[in-house]
Write a protein that holds these residues in place. Structure first.
Motif, PDB file in Angstrom:
ATOM      1  N   ILE A  43      14.887   0.101   7.425  1.00 43.23           N
ATOM      2  CA  ILE A  43      13.625   0.716   6.984  1.00 43.23           C
ATOM      3  C   ILE A  43      12.704  -0.360   6.418  1.00 43.23           C
ATOM      4  O   ILE A  43      13.165  -1.287   5.743  1.00 43.23           O
ATOM      5  N   SER A  44      11.417  -0.222   6.688  1.00 45.59           N
ATOM      6  CA  SER A  44      10.456  -1.163   6.118  1.00 45.59           C
ATOM      7  C   SER A  44      10.029  -0.657   4.736  1.00 45.59           C
ATOM      8  O   SER A  44       9.624   0.505   4.590  1.00 45.59           O
ATOM      9  N   LEU A  45      10.148  -1.514   3.739  1.00 46.88           N
ATOM     10  CA  LEU A  45       9.796  -1.131   2.366  1.00 46.88           C
ATOM     11  C   LEU A  45       8.800  -2.129   1.805  1.00 46.88           C
ATOM     12  O   LEU A  45       9.041  -3.335   1.842  1.00 46.88           O
ATOM     13  N   GLN A  46       7.699  -1.627   1.292  1.00 51.33           N
ATOM     14  CA  GLN A  46       6.743  -2.484   0.587  1.00 51.33           C
ATOM     15  C   GLN A  46       6.774  -2.115  -0.882  1.00 51.33           C
ATOM     16  O   GLN A  46       6.784  -0.930  -1.220  1.00 51.33           O
ATOM     17  N   SER A  47       6.790  -3.128  -1.736  1.00 49.12           N
ATOM     18  CA  SER A  47       6.828  -2.884  -3.176  1.00 49.12           C
ATOM     19  C   SER A  47       5.533  -3.369  -3.815  1.00 49.12           C
ATOM     20  O   SER A  47       5.040  -4.449  -3.489  1.00 49.12           O
ATOM     21  N   PHE A  48       5.036  -2.570  -4.726  1.00 49.45           N
ATOM     22  CA  PHE A  48       3.725  -2.836  -5.318  1.00 49.45           C
ATOM     23  C   PHE A  48       3.763  -2.452  -6.792  1.00 49.45           C
ATOM     24  O   PHE A  48       4.321  -1.413  -7.152  1.00 49.45           O
ATOM     25  N   GLN A  49       3.175  -3.299  -7.628  1.00 56.33           N
ATOM     26  CA  GLN A  49       3.047  -2.952  -9.058  1.00 56.33           C
ATOM     27  C   GLN A  49       1.651  -3.321  -9.532  1.00 56.33           C
ATOM     28  O   GLN A  49       1.100  -4.372  -9.170  1.00 56.33           O
ATOM     29  N   SER A  50       1.065  -2.465 -10.339  1.00 59.39           N
ATOM     30  CA  SER A  50      -0.196  -2.810 -10.995  1.00 59.39           C
ATOM     31  C   SER A  50      -0.275  -2.099 -12.340  1.00 59.39           C
ATOM     32  O   SER A  50       0.254  -0.994 -12.503  1.00 59.39           O
ATOM     33  N   ASN A  51      -0.981  -2.752 -13.240  1.00 55.85           N
ATOM     34  CA  ASN A  51      -1.244  -2.133 -14.544  1.00 55.85           C
ATOM     35  C   ASN A  51      -2.535  -1.316 -14.525  1.00 55.85           C
ATOM     36  O   ASN A  51      -2.862  -0.658 -15.516  1.00 55.85           O
ATOM     37  N   SER A  52      -3.280  -1.380 -13.425  1.00 58.26           N
ATOM     38  CA  SER A  52      -4.613  -0.774 -13.369  1.00 58.26           C
ATOM     39  C   SER A  52      -4.617   0.498 -12.525  1.00 58.26           C
ATOM     40  O   SER A  52      -4.223   0.475 -11.351  1.00 58.26           O
ATOM     41  N   GLU A  53      -5.114   1.537 -13.105  1.00 57.08           N
ATOM     42  CA  GLU A  53      -5.124   2.839 -12.438  1.00 57.08           C
ATOM     43  C   GLU A  53      -5.863   2.781 -11.093  1.00 57.08           C
ATOM     44  O   GLU A  53      -5.367   3.260 -10.071  1.00 57.08           O
ATOM     45  N   GLY A  54      -7.071   2.172 -11.105  1.00 58.68           N
ATOM     46  CA  GLY A  54      -7.883   2.149  -9.888  1.00 58.68           C
ATOM     47  C   GLY A  54      -7.229   1.336  -8.778  1.00 58.68           C
ATOM     48  O   GLY A  54      -7.340   1.679  -7.598  1.00 58.68           O
ATOM     49  N   VAL A  55      -6.540   0.277  -9.166  1.00 57.50           N
ATOM     50  CA  VAL A  55      -5.858  -0.565  -8.174  1.00 57.50           C
ATOM     51  C   VAL A  55      -4.709   0.226  -7.532  1.00 57.50           C
ATOM     52  O   VAL A  55      -4.465   0.129  -6.326  1.00 57.50           O
ATOM     53  N   ILE A  56      -4.038   1.019  -8.330  1.00 55.53           N
ATOM     54  CA  ILE A  56      -2.949   1.844  -7.780  1.00 55.53           C
ATOM     55  C   ILE A  56      -3.538   2.910  -6.846  1.00 55.53           C
ATOM     56  O   ILE A  56      -2.999   3.169  -5.762  1.00 55.53           O
ATOM     57  N   VAL A  57      -4.651   3.505  -7.249  1.00 51.01           N
ATOM     58  CA  VAL A  57      -5.324   4.488  -6.369  1.00 51.01           C
ATOM     59  C   VAL A  57      -5.669   3.826  -5.034  1.00 51.01           C
ATOM     60  O   VAL A  57      -5.404   4.381  -3.961  1.00 51.01           O
ATOM     61  N   ALA A  76       3.095   5.312 -17.712  1.00 52.59           N
ATOM     62  CA  ALA A  76       2.317   6.192 -18.587  1.00 52.59           C
ATOM     63  C   ALA A  76       1.275   7.015 -17.819  1.00 52.59           C
ATOM     64  O   ALA A  76       0.891   8.107 -18.269  1.00 52.59           O
ATOM     65  N   TYR A  77       0.829   6.514 -16.665  1.00 50.33           N
ATOM     66  CA  TYR A  77      -0.168   7.281 -15.892  1.00 50.33           C
ATOM     67  C   TYR A  77       0.392   8.609 -15.386  1.00 50.33           C
ATOM     68  O   TYR A  77      -0.367   9.523 -15.062  1.00 50.33           O
ATOM     69  N   THR A  78       1.719   8.695 -15.335  1.00 50.42           N
ATOM     70  CA  THR A  78       2.367   9.961 -14.969  1.00 50.42           C
ATOM     71  C   THR A  78       1.816  11.117 -15.805  1.00 50.42           C
ATOM     72  O   THR A  78       1.619  12.225 -15.310  1.00 50.42           O
ATOM     73  N   HIS A  79       1.597  10.793 -17.089  1.00 44.84           N
ATOM     74  CA  HIS A  79       1.284  11.849 -18.053  1.00 44.84           C
ATOM     75  C   HIS A  79      -0.210  12.081 -18.225  1.00 44.84           C
ATOM     76  O   HIS A  79      -0.608  12.998 -18.937  1.00 44.84           O
ATOM     77  N   THR A  80      -1.015  11.225 -17.590  1.00 48.53           N
ATOM     78  CA  THR A  80      -2.457  11.277 -17.867  1.00 48.53           C
ATOM     79  C   THR A  80      -3.363  11.289 -16.638  1.00 48.53           C
ATOM     80  O   THR A  80      -4.528  11.671 -16.739  1.00 48.53           O
ATOM     81  N   SER A  81      -2.866  10.843 -15.492  1.00 50.29           N
ATOM     82  CA  SER A  81      -3.803  10.458 -14.440  1.00 50.29           C
ATOM     83  C   SER A  81      -4.043  11.527 -13.363  1.00 50.29           C
ATOM     84  O   SER A  81      -3.246  11.692 -12.427  1.00 50.29           O
ATOM     85  N   VAL A  82      -5.176  12.178 -13.483  1.00 48.64           N
ATOM     86  CA  VAL A  82      -5.617  13.094 -12.413  1.00 48.64           C
ATOM     87  C   VAL A  82      -5.946  12.268 -11.162  1.00 48.64           C
ATOM     88  O   VAL A  82      -5.718  12.707 -10.034  1.00 48.64           O
ATOM     89  N   ALA A  83      -6.446  11.044 -11.383  1.00 54.91           N
ATOM     90  CA  ALA A  83      -6.823  10.197 -10.235  1.00 54.91           C
ATOM     91  C   ALA A  83      -5.616   9.836  -9.373  1.00 54.91           C
ATOM     92  O   ALA A  83      -5.708   9.848  -8.135  1.00 54.91           O
ATOM     93  N   LEU A  84      -4.497   9.551  -9.989  1.00 58.69           N
ATOM     94  CA  LEU A  84      -3.288   9.239  -9.201  1.00 58.69           C
ATOM     95  C   LEU A  84      -2.788  10.475  -8.472  1.00 58.69           C
ATOM     96  O   LEU A  84      -2.382  10.408  -7.307  1.00 58.69           O
TER      97      LEU A  84
END
Ligand code: DQA
Length: 146
Positions: A43-57, A76-84
């Motif tokens: 399986i092809s897997l890409q891993s990504f991390q960011s501290n910024s909400e917009g970058v994750i979007v 923490a965005y789990t609990h707050t982010s409508v955008a995600l």
């Protein structure tokens, strides 16, 4: 099959960050563990991390039409982010929400997730193993669809 692993804010500090809650493993070691599993399964897997909400979007939007499943520890965005939440729903890509800690055994504000009700499933409380279980879960889900 293409999978995307998304890690949100402060997860780049795993290993240093509150190890009694999040465990001793670094994010790099967790990503390597999953990469090994993905390689074994072909399986092809890409891993990504960011501290910024917009970058994750942006990263989630880029997955549209290219990725079959998403594993997401949104921190923490789990609990707050409508955008995600909106980004995930906009792509229509099935996703598993995961957490190292058992968020339901912690502070009240962590017991609410804006992602959970639309997820294929949720894994929390197993430390680094949550990532492995989430990987197996999304795979079982995607394979049962085909
Ligand atoms: C976390 C739980 C969140 O509440 C917290 O904000 C994190 C990590 C976990 O993996 O246990 O950053 O997502």
């Amino acid at each position: 099959m293409q999978l995307l692993l998304v890690n949100g804010p402060n997860l780049n500090l795993l290993g240093l960050r509150e190890p009694s809650i999040y465990g001793p493993q670094t994010l790099e070691s967790i990503e390597l563990l999953l990469q090994k599993k993905a390689d074994e399964e072909g399986i092809s897997l890409q891993s990504f991390q960011s501290n910024s909400e917009g970058v994750i979007v942006d990263r989630i939007q880029q997955a549209l039409g290219k990725v079959d499943g998403i594993l997401i520890n949104a921190g923490a965005y789990t609990h707050t982010s409508v955008a995600l939440r909106d980004a995930l729903l906009s792509t229509g890509i099935p996703y598993v929400e995961l957490h190292l800690s058992n968020t339901y055994a912690r502070e009240e504000f962590r017991q609410k997730s804006l992602l959970a009700d639309c997820a294929v499933g949720i894994v929390c409380g197993f430390g680094a193993m949550s990532y492995v279980l989430a990987f197996d879960g999304i795979l079982a889900h995607l394979n049962s669809d085909t």
